[in-house]
Design a protein around this motif. Sequence first.
Motif, PDB file in Angstrom:
ATOM      1  N   GLY A 134     -26.053  29.424 -30.579  1.00  0.00           N
ATOM      2  CA  GLY A 134     -26.231  29.730 -29.166  1.00  0.00           C
ATOM      3  C   GLY A 134     -24.981  29.338 -28.414  1.00  0.00           C
ATOM      4  N   GLU A 135     -25.099  28.392 -27.482  1.00  0.00           N
ATOM      5  CA  GLU A 135     -23.933  27.989 -26.701  1.00  0.00           C
ATOM      6  C   GLU A 135     -23.035  27.038 -27.481  1.00  0.00           C
ATOM      7  OE1 GLU A 135     -24.896  25.621 -23.245  1.00  0.00           O
ATOM      8  OE2 GLU A 135     -26.762  24.941 -24.163  1.00  0.00           O
ATOM      9  N   TRP A 136     -21.759  27.016 -27.090  1.00  0.00           N
ATOM     10  CA  TRP A 136     -20.759  26.136 -27.690  1.00  0.00           C
ATOM     11  C   TRP A 136     -20.862  24.791 -26.975  1.00  0.00           C
ATOM     12  CZ3 TRP A 136     -17.150  22.825 -28.804  1.00  0.00           C
ATOM     13  CH2 TRP A 136     -16.215  23.055 -29.832  1.00  0.00           C
ATOM     14  N   ILE A 137     -21.263  23.724 -27.702  1.00  0.00           N
ATOM     15  CA  ILE A 137     -21.556  22.428 -27.084  1.00  0.00           C
ATOM     16  C   ILE A 137     -20.556  21.382 -27.555  1.00  0.00           C
ATOM     17  CG2 ILE A 137     -23.239  20.556 -26.890  1.00  0.00           C
ATOM     18  CD1 ILE A 137     -25.419  22.697 -27.339  1.00  0.00           C
ATOM     19  N   TYR A 138     -19.955  20.678 -26.591  1.00  0.00           N
ATOM     20  CA  TYR A 138     -19.129  19.512 -26.883  1.00  0.00           C
ATOM     21  C   TYR A 138     -19.893  18.293 -26.381  1.00  0.00           C
ATOM     22  CZ  TYR A 138     -14.692  17.007 -27.646  1.00  0.00           C
ATOM     23  OH  TYR A 138     -13.705  16.186 -28.118  1.00  0.00           O
ATOM     24  N   ALA A 139     -20.503  17.577 -27.312  1.00  0.00           N
ATOM     25  CA  ALA A 139     -21.312  16.402 -26.984  1.00  0.00           C
ATOM     26  C   ALA A 139     -20.406  15.170 -26.980  1.00  0.00           C
ATOM     27  CB  ALA A 139     -22.432  16.234 -28.005  1.00  0.00           C
ATOM     28  N   TRP A 140     -20.505  14.360 -25.912  1.00  0.00           N
ATOM     29  CA  TRP A 140     -19.605  13.221 -25.824  1.00  0.00           C
ATOM     30  C   TRP A 140     -20.254  12.053 -25.097  1.00  0.00           C
ATOM     31  CZ3 TRP A 140     -17.547  10.957 -21.330  1.00  0.00           C
ATOM     32  CH2 TRP A 140     -17.835  11.624 -20.135  1.00  0.00           C
ATOM     33  N   ALA A 141     -19.699  10.870 -25.321  1.00  0.00           N
ATOM     34  CA  ALA A 141     -20.137   9.660 -24.627  1.00  0.00           C
ATOM     35  C   ALA A 141     -18.963   8.688 -24.602  1.00  0.00           C
ATOM     36  CB  ALA A 141     -21.328   9.021 -25.340  1.00  0.00           C
ATOM     37  N   TRP A 142     -18.978   7.800 -23.633  1.00  0.00           N
ATOM     38  CA  TRP A 142     -17.960   6.756 -23.590  1.00  0.00           C
ATOM     39  C   TRP A 142     -18.229   5.728 -24.681  1.00  0.00           C
ATOM     40  CZ3 TRP A 142     -13.730   7.702 -21.135  1.00  0.00           C
ATOM     41  CH2 TRP A 142     -13.721   8.394 -19.924  1.00  0.00           C
ATOM     42  N   GLU A 143     -17.196   5.385 -25.437  1.00  0.00           N
ATOM     43  CA  GLU A 143     -17.236   4.198 -26.296  1.00  0.00           C
ATOM     44  C   GLU A 143     -16.728   2.992 -25.518  1.00  0.00           C
ATOM     45  OE1 GLU A 143     -16.900   5.151 -30.952  1.00  0.00           O
ATOM     46  OE2 GLU A 143     -15.007   5.345 -29.879  1.00  0.00           O
ATOM     47  N   ASP A 144     -15.686   3.230 -24.710  1.00  0.00           N
ATOM     48  CA  ASP A 144     -15.112   2.199 -23.853  1.00  0.00           C
ATOM     49  C   ASP A 144     -14.473   2.928 -22.680  1.00  0.00           C
ATOM     50  OD1 ASP A 144     -13.536   0.287 -22.574  1.00  0.00           O
ATOM     51  OD2 ASP A 144     -13.007  -0.738 -24.432  1.00  0.00           O
TER      52      ASP A 144
END
Length: 218
Positions: A134-144
């Motif tokens: 489906g959609e192109w997803i860039y999943a992210w979160a801060w580590e620091d």
Amino acid sequence: MTLDVLRVFCGPDGRHGNELGVVRDGARTPAREDRQAFAAKLGFSETVFVDDPERGVIDIYTPTLRLPFAGHPCVGTAWLLDVPELVTPAGVVQARQDGEFSWITAYARWAPPRTLRRYGTAAEVDALAVPPPGEWIYAWAWEDEAAGRVRARAFPGRDDGITEDEATGAAALLLTHELGRALNITQGRGSQLLTAPGPDGEIEVGGRVRGWHPSPTD
């Protein structure tokens, strides 16, 4: 054709990185349909055909489509050809080498659309299952957040066998543009991407490149 296989955006230990095929004598295969078929046969997330190695003119393909610009192909090809710039359909990409890192300068507007999806913790990103096509997803979160360190995974959402992209320069461009700051991104199994915003919307993306000896192919 002569094929070089590289790993782009390797981790500090030289492992991981996103595989890239580079056909240095791309001018011998001028037809787009032949290039597309070869990229599909290789099955890398991207394959580059070099049309003019001295000027850095390149043409980029996924297994199913042609791209005007992509990050890890430009970083890897600039390292391989050792040229100061690459000419892509999207525009001229400046390139430089700095110690163990290969850098390019590009613009977020050149990147194909991606959905940037933020999560609360790096552990949440680690635990994600591959979503359906489906959609192109860039999943992210801060580590620091203070240090600009990001944990990311990329899901192209295509039905071409590439369920997760190990290292994605174009998505790193978009995230850097959105956040407006330099980033140190750990993506996939352990790939590393560095970014730095510059003047007039320019963004540098850099990483380590490792290569194999070229081999002939049909």
